[in-house]
Design a protein around this motif. Structure first.
Motif, PDB file in Angstrom:
ATOM      1  N   PRO A  56      50.806  -0.965  30.565  1.00 51.23           N
ATOM      2  CA  PRO A  56      49.877  -1.028  29.432  1.00 51.23           C
ATOM      3  C   PRO A  56      49.139   0.267  29.128  1.00 51.23           C
ATOM      4  N   GLY A  57      49.234   1.281  30.003  1.00 45.73           N
ATOM      5  CA  GLY A  57      48.466   2.498  29.781  1.00 45.73           C
ATOM      6  C   GLY A  57      48.930   3.288  28.568  1.00 45.73           C
ATOM      7  N   ARG A  58      48.086   4.243  28.147  1.00 44.69           N
ATOM      8  CA  ARG A  58      48.374   5.045  26.953  1.00 44.69           C
ATOM      9  C   ARG A  58      48.911   6.421  27.329  1.00 44.69           C
ATOM     10  N   TYR A  59      49.869   6.878  26.542  1.00 43.63           N
ATOM     11  CA  TYR A  59      50.285   8.261  26.648  1.00 43.63           C
ATOM     12  C   TYR A  59      49.279   9.138  25.899  1.00 43.63           C
ATOM     13  N   GLY A 173      48.717  16.290  28.600  1.00 40.29           N
ATOM     14  CA  GLY A 173      47.474  16.406  27.857  1.00 40.29           C
ATOM     15  C   GLY A 173      46.267  16.096  28.722  1.00 40.29           C
ATOM     16  N   VAL A 174      45.155  16.742  28.407  1.00 38.64           N
ATOM     17  CA  VAL A 174      43.892  16.490  29.097  1.00 38.64           C
ATOM     18  C   VAL A 174      43.010  15.655  28.174  1.00 38.64           C
ATOM     19  N   VAL A 175      42.564  14.495  28.667  1.00 36.60           N
ATOM     20  CA  VAL A 175      41.775  13.558  27.870  1.00 36.60           C
ATOM     21  C   VAL A 175      40.452  13.292  28.575  1.00 36.60           C
ATOM     22  N   THR A 176      39.355  13.364  27.826  1.00 37.41           N
ATOM     23  CA  THR A 176      38.031  13.033  28.366  1.00 37.41           C
ATOM     24  C   THR A 176      37.518  11.776  27.687  1.00 37.41           C
ATOM     25  N   GLU A 202      50.202  11.834  30.891  1.00 35.57           N
ATOM     26  CA  GLU A 202      51.594  12.082  30.503  1.00 35.57           C
ATOM     27  C   GLU A 202      51.747  12.006  28.994  1.00 35.57           C
ATOM     28  N   LYS A 203      52.709  12.744  28.462  1.00 38.44           N
ATOM     29  CA  LYS A 203      53.079  12.591  27.070  1.00 38.44           C
ATOM     30  C   LYS A 203      54.162  11.518  26.955  1.00 38.44           C
TER      31      LYS A 203
END
Length: 207
Positions: A56-59, A173-176, A202-203
């Motif tokens: 279920p996680g997001r790329y 990618g780096v996501v905050t 991950e992409k």
């Protein structure tokens, strides 16, 4: 633990994350069956890894700056939760463990360990954000505990995407995300913990 040339594992992870060269961990299925157990996790978003496993996680591409995700899962914190967390982390603070001591404080009873509250907020946020799509957690910043948590409190969490950028090699990618944990109450819920969580994501794999 040190690797080649005496460089520690922590130093290598930090260096690789900064340069975008950190490699994804080997992909493993559920230890009990060949796919995710949907009965436990609820509805599974129809995304699949290159190995065919749904998660279920997001790329990285699926995070939108400004979006707030209200996470479905909640947990009522028990005395046992607090006791075991303190035992595992060797935290002997009597405000968490000693009922008589805590009764003499301004709180009047034992408080749940704040690090448990923060860890629980992270855990509650995983299914709709980084379950199966994360390379590494990079940092936790600006942690605040505006209100205490007590045994028997039910907590929920929300995550707001505050920033995203590609790594220098463009492969990840780096996501905050700004994560907030609330005590569920009749009427307005009470904010009990908030922090910024930054991840290396991950992409979306090529079809």
């Amino acid at each position: 633990m040190s690797g080649p040339m005496g460089v520690s594992l922590r130093e290598r992870v930090a260096t690789n994350a900064a340069t975008g060269s950190l490699q994804s961990a080997p992909k493993r299925g559920c230890p009990l069956c060949s796919s995710r157990c949907a009965a436990e996790d609820g509805p599974t978003v129809n995304r699949r890894r290159t190995d065919g496993r749904a998660m279920p996680g997001r790329y990285y591409e699926e995070f939108d700056v400004g979006e707030t995700v209200a996470h479905d899962k909640r947990r009522t914190v028990s005395e046992s939760d607090n006791q075991r967390f303190c035992d595992l982390t060797m935290n002997q603070q009597p405000l968490h463990l000693d009922a008589e001591f805590a009764a003499e404080t301004r709180f009047g009873e034992r408080l749940v360990n704040g690090l448990y509250t923060m860890s629980l907020a992270v855990g509650l946020s995983i299914p709709e954000t980084t379950d199966g799509t994360i390379v590494a957690n990079l940092s936790y910043d600006d942690v605040e505990h505006p209100e205490p948590v007590f045994h028997g409190d039910t907590l929920r969490a929300e995550s707001t995407v505050s920033d995203k950028r590609e790594t220098s090699d463009g492969e990840r990618g780096v996501v905050t995300m700004h994560v907030e944990a609330y005590r569920v109450e009749n009427g307005a819920d009470t904010l009990v913990c908030e922090f910024d969580r930054t991840v290396l994501a991950e992409k979306r794999p090529d079809e």
